[in-house]
Scaffold this motif. Structure first.
Motif, PDB file in Angstrom:
ATOM      1  N   ILE A   1     -18.502 -37.583  -9.628  1.00  0.00           N
ATOM      2  CA  ILE A   1     -18.415 -36.696 -10.788  1.00  0.00           C
ATOM      3  C   ILE A   1     -19.445 -35.579 -10.688  1.00  0.00           C
ATOM      4  CG2 ILE A   1     -18.727 -36.578 -13.298  1.00  0.00           C
ATOM      5  CD1 ILE A   1     -17.588 -39.526 -13.315  1.00  0.00           C
ATOM      6  N   ASP A   2     -20.679 -35.927 -10.334  1.00  0.00           N
ATOM      7  CA  ASP A   2     -21.731 -34.913 -10.194  1.00  0.00           C
ATOM      8  C   ASP A   2     -21.416 -33.926  -9.082  1.00  0.00           C
ATOM      9  OD1 ASP A   2     -23.093 -36.140 -12.270  1.00  0.00           O
ATOM     10  OD2 ASP A   2     -24.509 -37.190 -10.948  1.00  0.00           O
ATOM     11  N   MET A   3     -20.940 -34.438  -7.931  1.00  0.00           N
ATOM     12  CA  MET A   3     -20.596 -33.558  -6.812  1.00  0.00           C
ATOM     13  C   MET A   3     -19.477 -32.596  -7.215  1.00  0.00           C
ATOM     14  SD  MET A   3     -18.969 -34.344  -3.059  1.00  0.00           S
ATOM     15  CE  MET A   3     -17.430 -34.826  -3.820  1.00  0.00           C
ATOM     16  N   THR A   4     -18.495 -33.104  -7.945  1.00  0.00           N
ATOM     17  CA  THR A   4     -17.375 -32.262  -8.375  1.00  0.00           C
ATOM     18  C   THR A   4     -17.860 -31.136  -9.273  1.00  0.00           C
ATOM     19  OG1 THR A   4     -15.841 -34.104  -8.173  1.00  0.00           O
ATOM     20  CG2 THR A   4     -15.134 -32.251  -9.526  1.00  0.00           C
ATOM     21  N   LYS A   5     -18.762 -31.446 -10.192  1.00  0.00           N
ATOM     22  CA  LYS A   5     -19.317 -30.400 -11.060  1.00  0.00           C
ATOM     23  C   LYS A   5     -20.033 -29.328 -10.246  1.00  0.00           C
ATOM     24  CE  LYS A   5     -19.808 -33.279 -15.158  1.00  0.00           C
ATOM     25  NZ  LYS A   5     -20.731 -33.922 -16.085  1.00  0.00           N
ATOM     26  N   GLN A   6     -20.775 -29.746  -9.220  1.00  0.00           N
ATOM     27  CA  GLN A   6     -21.479 -28.791  -8.366  1.00  0.00           C
ATOM     28  C   GLN A   6     -20.491 -27.946  -7.560  1.00  0.00           C
ATOM     29  OE1 GLN A   6     -24.191 -31.107  -6.014  1.00  0.00           O
ATOM     30  NE2 GLN A   6     -25.506 -31.588  -7.743  1.00  0.00           N
ATOM     31  N   ILE A   7     -19.440 -28.578  -7.060  1.00  0.00           N
ATOM     32  CA  ILE A   7     -18.429 -27.848  -6.290  1.00  0.00           C
ATOM     33  C   ILE A   7     -17.719 -26.831  -7.177  1.00  0.00           C
ATOM     34  CG2 ILE A   7     -16.193 -28.070  -5.114  1.00  0.00           C
ATOM     35  CD1 ILE A   7     -17.264 -30.703  -3.923  1.00  0.00           C
ATOM     36  N   VAL A   8     -17.359 -27.235  -8.384  1.00  0.00           N
ATOM     37  CA  VAL A   8     -16.686 -26.311  -9.310  1.00  0.00           C
ATOM     38  C   VAL A   8     -17.602 -25.137  -9.649  1.00  0.00           C
ATOM     39  CG1 VAL A   8     -15.750 -26.064 -11.642  1.00  0.00           C
ATOM     40  CG2 VAL A   8     -15.085 -28.023 -10.229  1.00  0.00           C
ATOM     41  N   ALA A   9     -18.886 -25.398  -9.873  1.00  0.00           N
ATOM     42  CA  ALA A   9     -19.833 -24.317 -10.172  1.00  0.00           C
ATOM     43  C   ALA A   9     -19.957 -23.356  -8.993  1.00  0.00           C
ATOM     44  CB  ALA A   9     -21.198 -24.896 -10.540  1.00  0.00           C
ATOM     45  N   ALA A  10     -20.057 -23.906  -7.789  1.00  0.00           N
ATOM     46  CA  ALA A  10     -20.157 -23.057  -6.594  1.00  0.00           C
ATOM     47  C   ALA A  10     -18.867 -22.256  -6.407  1.00  0.00           C
ATOM     48  CB  ALA A  10     -20.432 -23.918  -5.361  1.00  0.00           C
ATOM     49  N   ALA A  11     -17.730 -22.887  -6.639  1.00  0.00           N
ATOM     50  CA  ALA A  11     -16.439 -22.208  -6.492  1.00  0.00           C
ATOM     51  C   ALA A  11     -16.330 -21.047  -7.474  1.00  0.00           C
ATOM     52  CB  ALA A  11     -15.301 -23.197  -6.714  1.00  0.00           C
ATOM     53  N   THR A  12     -16.739 -21.289  -8.689  1.00  0.00           N
ATOM     54  CA  THR A  12     -16.682 -20.246  -9.711  1.00  0.00           C
ATOM     55  C   THR A  12     -17.510 -19.036  -9.286  1.00  0.00           C
ATOM     56  OG1 THR A  12     -16.334 -21.900 -11.435  1.00  0.00           O
ATOM     57  CG2 THR A  12     -17.134 -19.743 -12.144  1.00  0.00           C
ATOM     58  N   ALA A  13     -18.679 -19.300  -8.745  1.00  0.00           N
ATOM     59  CA  ALA A  13     -19.546 -18.201  -8.294  1.00  0.00           C
ATOM     60  C   ALA A  13     -18.912 -17.412  -7.148  1.00  0.00           C
ATOM     61  CB  ALA A  13     -20.901 -18.751  -7.865  1.00  0.00           C
ATOM     62  N   LEU A  14     -18.093 -18.088  -6.336  1.00  0.00           N
ATOM     63  CA  LEU A  14     -17.448 -17.432  -5.202  1.00  0.00           C
ATOM     64  C   LEU A  14     -16.060 -16.890  -5.536  1.00  0.00           C
ATOM     65  CD1 LEU A  14     -18.368 -20.026  -2.428  1.00  0.00           C
ATOM     66  CD2 LEU A  14     -19.321 -17.716  -2.718  1.00  0.00           C
ATOM     67  N   GLY A  15     -15.605 -17.125  -6.750  1.00  0.00           N
ATOM     68  CA  GLY A  15     -14.269 -16.670  -7.131  1.00  0.00           C
ATOM     69  C   GLY A  15     -13.161 -17.541  -6.564  1.00  0.00           C
ATOM     70  N   VAL A  16     -13.486 -18.795  -6.242  1.00  0.00           N
ATOM     71  CA  VAL A  16     -12.509 -19.735  -5.692  1.00  0.00           C
ATOM     72  C   VAL A  16     -12.115 -20.715  -6.787  1.00  0.00           C
ATOM     73  CG1 VAL A  16     -12.140 -21.573  -3.988  1.00  0.00           C
ATOM     74  CG2 VAL A  16     -13.450 -19.542  -3.361  1.00  0.00           C
ATOM     75  N   VAL A  17     -10.830 -21.007  -6.908  1.00  0.00           N
ATOM     76  CA  VAL A  17     -10.321 -21.945  -7.906  1.00  0.00           C
ATOM     77  C   VAL A  17     -10.252 -23.339  -7.295  1.00  0.00           C
ATOM     78  CG1 VAL A  17      -8.325 -22.552  -9.325  1.00  0.00           C
ATOM     79  CG2 VAL A  17      -8.965 -20.146  -9.017  1.00  0.00           C
ATOM     80  N   ILE A  18     -10.737 -24.332  -8.032  1.00  0.00           N
ATOM     81  CA  ILE A  18     -10.578 -25.725  -7.624  1.00  0.00           C
ATOM     82  C   ILE A  18      -9.437 -26.279  -8.466  1.00  0.00           C
ATOM     83  CG2 ILE A  18     -11.652 -28.001  -7.415  1.00  0.00           C
ATOM     84  CD1 ILE A  18     -12.982 -25.894  -5.676  1.00  0.00           C
ATOM     85  N   HIS A  19      -8.306 -26.584  -7.830  1.00  0.00           N
ATOM     86  CA  HIS A  19      -7.147 -27.084  -8.571  1.00  0.00           C
ATOM     87  C   HIS A  19      -7.354 -28.513  -9.052  1.00  0.00           C
ATOM     88  CE1 HIS A  19      -4.482 -23.720  -8.172  1.00  0.00           C
ATOM     89  NE2 HIS A  19      -4.653 -23.683  -6.866  1.00  0.00           N
ATOM     90  N   ASP A  20      -7.988 -29.347  -8.231  1.00  0.00           N
ATOM     91  CA  ASP A  20      -8.165 -30.748  -8.600  1.00  0.00           C
ATOM     92  C   ASP A  20      -9.090 -31.410  -7.596  1.00  0.00           C
ATOM     93  OD1 ASP A  20      -7.852 -33.190  -9.922  1.00  0.00           O
ATOM     94  OD2 ASP A  20      -5.686 -33.303  -9.614  1.00  0.00           O
ATOM     95  N   HIS A  21      -9.571 -32.580  -7.952  1.00  0.00           N
ATOM     96  CA  HIS A  21     -10.289 -33.470  -7.035  1.00  0.00           C
ATOM     97  C   HIS A  21      -9.581 -34.806  -7.167  1.00  0.00           C
ATOM     98  CE1 HIS A  21     -14.339 -35.530  -5.804  1.00  0.00           C
ATOM     99  NE2 HIS A  21     -13.323 -35.928  -5.070  1.00  0.00           N
ATOM    100  N   VAL A  22      -9.054 -35.298  -6.074  1.00  0.00           N
ATOM    101  CA  VAL A  22      -8.294 -36.546  -6.084  1.00  0.00           C
ATOM    102  C   VAL A  22      -8.992 -37.562  -5.196  1.00  0.00           C
ATOM    103  CG1 VAL A  22      -6.071 -37.624  -5.545  1.00  0.00           C
ATOM    104  CG2 VAL A  22      -6.131 -35.289  -6.444  1.00  0.00           C
ATOM    105  N   ILE A  23      -9.153 -38.774  -5.737  1.00  0.00           N
ATOM    106  CA  ILE A  23      -9.710 -39.881  -4.962  1.00  0.00           C
ATOM    107  C   ILE A  23      -8.573 -40.852  -4.686  1.00  0.00           C
ATOM    108  CG2 ILE A  23     -11.361 -41.775  -4.874  1.00  0.00           C
ATOM    109  CD1 ILE A  23     -13.083 -40.206  -6.866  1.00  0.00           C
ATOM    110  N   ILE A  24      -8.386 -41.161  -3.414  1.00  0.00           N
ATOM    111  CA  ILE A  24      -7.326 -42.056  -2.974  1.00  0.00           C
ATOM    112  C   ILE A  24      -7.893 -43.459  -2.791  1.00  0.00           C
ATOM    113  CG2 ILE A  24      -5.587 -42.475  -1.187  1.00  0.00           C
ATOM    114  CD1 ILE A  24      -5.220 -39.788  -2.629  1.00  0.00           C
ATOM    115  N   GLY A  25      -7.186 -44.447  -3.315  1.00  0.00           N
ATOM    116  CA  GLY A  25      -7.557 -45.846  -3.132  1.00  0.00           C
ATOM    117  C   GLY A  25      -6.499 -46.554  -2.302  1.00  0.00           C
TER     118      GLY A  25
END
Length: 94
Positions: free
Chosen positions: A56-80
């Protein structure tokens, strides 16, 4: 696409037999390819796709970095195992 098997170009590290990704690594190849949007996907070898606090923390950091770069994160999926998965977007985690 982030490839774990390309050691010369991979943003992945594996200390203590655990695979970690620094948020900037999520954009390593996408930035070179001028990507506008990505989906983050990884597996949990335990078979339980429940997101950890670190996920969850990593995803928040990735979304923040993406926003700064103008990149959209559509989803984060964890496969079991057994076809089980968790979508962060569907679960309201992003």
């Amino acid at each position: 696409m982030i490839r774990r098997d390309d050691h010369d170009r991979s943003p992945w590290t594996a200390p203590n037999k655990r695979l970690h990704l620094h948020p900037r690594g999520a954009f390593y190849e996408q930035y070179q390819l001028v990507t506008a949007a990505i989906r983050v996907v990884h597996n949990h070898p335990s078979g339980d796709p429940t997101p950890s606090r670190a996920d969850i923390d990593m995803t928040k950091q990735i979304v923040a970095a993406a926003t700064a770069l103008g990149v959209v994160i559509h989803d984060h999926v964890i496969i079991g195992k057994g076809g089980k998965y968790v979508s962060f977007k569907s679960a309201g985690l992003m």
